[in-house]
Design a protein around this motif. Structure first.
Motif, PDB file in Angstrom:
ATOM      1  N   VAL B  20       5.132  -4.168   7.562  1.00 51.90           N
ATOM      2  CA  VAL B  20       4.264  -3.468   6.600  1.00 51.90           C
ATOM      3  C   VAL B  20       3.777  -4.432   5.527  1.00 51.90           C
ATOM      4  N   LEU B  21       4.698  -5.287   5.054  1.00 48.90           N
ATOM      5  CA  LEU B  21       4.294  -6.273   4.032  1.00 48.90           C
ATOM      6  C   LEU B  21       3.225  -7.214   4.589  1.00 48.90           C
ATOM      7  N   GLY B  22       3.422  -7.630   5.844  1.00 46.48           N
ATOM      8  CA  GLY B  22       2.453  -8.504   6.497  1.00 46.48           C
ATOM      9  C   GLY B  22       1.096  -7.840   6.602  1.00 46.48           C
ATOM     10  N   ASP B  23       1.100  -6.561   6.987  1.00 49.74           N
ATOM     11  CA  ASP B  23      -0.139  -5.770   7.058  1.00 49.74           C
ATOM     12  C   ASP B  23      -0.901  -5.830   5.751  1.00 49.74           C
ATOM     13  N   PHE B  24      -0.160  -5.586   4.672  1.00 51.45           N
ATOM     14  CA  PHE B  24      -0.820  -5.535   3.364  1.00 51.45           C
ATOM     15  C   PHE B  24      -1.316  -6.894   2.932  1.00 51.45           C
ATOM     16  N   LYS B  81      -4.133  11.424   3.175  1.00 54.15           N
ATOM     17  CA  LYS B  81      -4.002   9.986   3.490  1.00 54.15           C
ATOM     18  C   LYS B  81      -4.328   9.130   2.263  1.00 54.15           C
ATOM     19  N   LEU B  82      -5.379   9.546   1.530  1.00 52.42           N
ATOM     20  CA  LEU B  82      -5.759   8.799   0.321  1.00 52.42           C
ATOM     21  C   LEU B  82      -4.641   8.839  -0.709  1.00 52.42           C
ATOM     22  N   GLY B  83      -3.987  10.001  -0.805  1.00 50.41           N
ATOM     23  CA  GLY B  83      -2.854  10.153  -1.724  1.00 50.41           C
ATOM     24  C   GLY B  83      -1.733   9.189  -1.365  1.00 50.41           C
ATOM     25  N   GLU B  84      -1.496   9.035  -0.049  1.00 49.42           N
ATOM     26  CA  GLU B  84      -0.444   8.109   0.406  1.00 49.42           C
ATOM     27  C   GLU B  84      -0.825   6.667   0.088  1.00 49.42           C
ATOM     28  N   ALA B  85      -2.123   6.356   0.256  1.00 54.49           N
ATOM     29  CA  ALA B  85      -2.583   4.989  -0.047  1.00 54.49           C
ATOM     30  C   ALA B  85      -2.399   4.684  -1.530  1.00 54.49           C
ATOM     31  N   THR B  86      -2.630   5.700  -2.369  1.00 53.24           N
ATOM     32  CA  THR B  86      -2.451   5.503  -3.820  1.00 53.24           C
ATOM     33  C   THR B  86      -0.996   5.159  -4.130  1.00 53.24           C
ATOM     34  N   LYS B  87      -0.079   5.797  -3.387  1.00 53.09           N
ATOM     35  CA  LYS B  87       1.345   5.527  -3.619  1.00 53.09           C
ATOM     36  C   LYS B  87       1.658   4.057  -3.321  1.00 53.09           C
ATOM     37  N   ALA B  91       3.238   1.227  -5.661  1.00 48.77           N
ATOM     38  CA  ALA B  91       4.426   0.436  -5.315  1.00 48.77           C
ATOM     39  C   ALA B  91       4.209  -1.027  -5.672  1.00 48.77           C
ATOM     40  N   PHE B  92       2.994  -1.529  -5.437  1.00 50.37           N
ATOM     41  CA  PHE B  92       2.705  -2.919  -5.781  1.00 50.37           C
ATOM     42  C   PHE B  92       2.729  -3.117  -7.302  1.00 50.37           C
ATOM     43  N   ALA B  93       2.168  -2.129  -8.005  1.00 53.22           N
ATOM     44  CA  ALA B  93       2.145  -2.225  -9.467  1.00 53.22           C
ATOM     45  C   ALA B  93       3.562  -2.180 -10.031  1.00 53.22           C
ATOM     46  N   LEU B  94       4.460  -1.478  -9.337  1.00 53.72           N
ATOM     47  CA  LEU B  94       5.859  -1.423  -9.795  1.00 53.72           C
ATOM     48  C   LEU B  94       6.464  -2.827  -9.795  1.00 53.72           C
ATOM     49  N   GLY B  95       6.054  -3.618  -8.814  1.00 53.27           N
ATOM     50  CA  GLY B  95       6.507  -5.008  -8.758  1.00 53.27           C
ATOM     51  C   GLY B  95       6.047  -5.774  -9.993  1.00 53.27           C
ATOM     52  N   LEU B  96       4.806  -5.515 -10.423  1.00 51.27           N
ATOM     53  CA  LEU B  96       4.284  -6.189 -11.623  1.00 51.27           C
ATOM     54  C   LEU B  96       5.073  -5.755 -12.860  1.00 51.27           C
ATOM     55  N   GLY B  97       5.404  -4.463 -12.904  1.00 50.74           N
ATOM     56  CA  GLY B  97       6.195  -3.930 -14.030  1.00 50.74           C
ATOM     57  C   GLY B  97       7.558  -4.581 -14.084  1.00 50.74           C
TER      58      GLY B  97
END
Lengths: 265, 270
Positions: B20-24, B81-87, B91-97
């Motif tokens: 999944v990380l590779g995908d992103f 699906k869009l709601g899931e993409a927002t999540k 998750a990425f922003a949580l890493g920044l936090g």
């Protein structure tokens, strides 16, 4: 998520048309009058006080995610950062949401750069504390106490922590300005803060501060929309209060009034 | 996306996480690269168009009649699906936090700033909680579960409850200040608050228990007065505020959707 019923859809479209009409007429150069909002006028005073005291300000953008109340709070943050940049006053922004943290950081960086003081931007002053409501509240309480904040701005969505933050701000002697769309927290802010922005004044803040024609038009459009809502409420009150009547001739359209009102319910 | 083709069901969890990380990284990289290729003057119209399309999906999904059985219309699956993409973005922003927390507290400890000890406590708490979470998730055992529960229920939840309970004290101090103000509004608020509070407790009902339960005088019983204040003037005021707030939210949503709110967040244009 629920779906709109026909009456809801009609009403939302009607209100939207009213608001958009006023926005576009304002963009065409029509002058508009908006009333004075003391809470928003006090922002400059609060920044001035912090500057004179040489103490920092704290801006809390609520505990919501990147939703409408938070966006409104961030537009106020941009304005306050602009004045803080002018007077070289420090502003600390604790956040509960990591997305809000990143957006707030960009907004502040941009505001400092726009006022010619990019060196004043300190990334350590925008802090992501925790995504837990009370952990965040205790973090903000700690910042208010340790930094002896001179001004405390609380804009955005708040819940049970509203009073904790506002009372702590009062204890450290900060001048406090608060605004929230959360109806249950408004009484706490009225009681504990020096100035409170109530109800739709919260969404009027960016228009009031920037005086940008689009936003001013939107503000006047909101008033028209509220006038329409008041008319619907009055029609409802009249139809349920009056005894059944039957009109003839050109007034016969009034016979259908109760059905129209029921349609909106 | 490719993860589903490359990794077979039943593969170890870490392989899925890596996939999944590779995908992103791949798709995020491609998207970012494409955005950089767009000439600067086209970036704003592109963002405006994307914002409009995204808002349109949500608007049409809300207004288009739903199937009464499923409560869904043709756009509902896309909205989910869009709601899931927002999540995922969150998750990425949580890493920044988390990076911000580590940078700030790390700086405190390294530079020996005032209160560095509390920053050290942050690191200990952070790694203890994360370690206990991973331990109980990946190597479930009684010891792991007990450790996690002790940290979460015993410390985090208890500290949250303690913080919440302080509101009681703050209510008293705030109410004292509010009622001390000698003005007509403060007196009215004091009177209303007194009736509402006393009317909610048994002693309030006892005070006016001598009044009849039927007839006009029953309205003066404290519990009825309290109920009237809450359900009539208080409710009317709350609903009035709600109307204003919702209309304001609608206006702001329109401005955001149609990208009319320029300059409210950033001075510079893209």
């Amino acid at each position: 998520m629920d779906h709109a019923t026909w009456p809801t859809g009609t009403l939302v479209v009607l209100l939207s048309i009213l608001i958009l009409y006023k926005i576009f007429s304002a963009r065409l150069g029509k002058s508009l009058f908006i009333r004075r909002i003391p809470g928003l006028n006090a922002i400059d005073e609060a920044v001035g006080r912090a500057t004179e005291m040489g103490r920092p300000m704290v801006f809390v953008p609520g505990i919501g995610g990147l939703s409408l109340p938070t966006l409104q709070a961030l537009s106020i943050l941009k304005y306050i950062t602009g004045i803080a940049a002018k007077y070289r006053t420090r502003i600390i922004v604790p956040t509960i949401d990591s997305v809000v943290y990143t957006v707030a950081e960009e907004i502040m960086k941009d505001a400092y750069a726009a006022h010619g003081t990019p060196e004043q931007f300190n990334p350590d002053d925008i802090r992501y504390l925790s995504d837990d409501q009370f952990a965040f509240a205790s973090g903000v309480v700690g910042i208010l106490n340790r930094e002896k904040a001179a001004s405390n701005f609380m804009f955005g969505y708040f819940a049970a922590e509203a009073l904790i933050l506002a009372e702590t701000g009062h204890q450290v002697g900060a001048i406090q300005i608060a605004g929230t769309p959360s109806v249950l927290q408004i009484p706490f802010f009225i009681t504990a803060a020096d100035y409170t922005i109530i109800g739709d004044e919260f969404y009027a803040a960016s228009a009031y501060l920037s005086r940008e024609p689009t936003l001013l038009g939107s503000l006047v459009g909101q008033d028209y929309a509220k006038a329409l809502l008041i008319l619907i409420i009055l029609a409802g009150i009249i139809t349920v209060s009056l005894p059944p009547m039957h009109f003839h001739g050109w007034l016969s359209f009034l016979n259908h009034l109760p059905d129209w009102v029921k349609w909106f319910q | 996306m490719f993860t589903r083709f490359l990794i077979k069901p039943g593969a170890p969890q870490w392989l899925w996480v890596l996939g999944v990380l590779g995908d992103f990284l791949i798709f995020g990289g491609i998207l970012f690269g494409l955005l950089q290729l767009v000439p600067v003057r086209f970036r704003r119209p592109l963002i405006v168009a994307l914002t409009f399309i995204a808002g349109l999906i949500y608007s049409v999904e809300f207004f288009y009649p739903a199937d009464p059985k499923t409560q869904m219309n043709f756009l509902t699956p896309l909205r989910i699906k869009l709601g899931e993409a927002t999540k995922v973005v969150y998750a990425f922003a949580l890493g920044l936090g988390t990076f911000n927390l580590i940078r700030f507290h790390g700086g405190n400890v390294i530079r020996n700033r005032a209160g560095w000890f509390y920053s050290l406590v942050f690191f200990i708490s952070f790694f203890a909680m994360a370690g206990a979470g991973f331990w109980s998730y990946y190597c479930p055992s009684r010891a792991a579960e007990n450790t996690y529960n002790m940290l979460f229920e015993g410390i985090v939840a208890s500290l949250g409850a303690t913080m919440f309970s302080t509101i009681g004290f703050y209510i008293v101090s705030a109410a004292y200040r509010a009622f001390r103000i000698r003005s007509a509004e403060a007196t009215l608020m004091l009177l209303a608050a007194f009736i509402v509070m006393v009317g909610q407790v048994p002693v309030g009902a006892y005070i006016t228990s001598g009044l009849p339960e039927v007839g006009p005088l029953r309205n003066l019983r404290l519990e009825n007065l309290s109920y009237w204040i809450l359900s009539q003037p208080n409710m009317a005021a709350q609903r009035g505020i709600w109307f204003g707030i919702e209309v304001g939210a609608l206006a702001m949503a329109l401005r955001q959707w149609l990208s009319l709110e320029r300059g409210s967040f950033f001075e510079r244009e893209l």
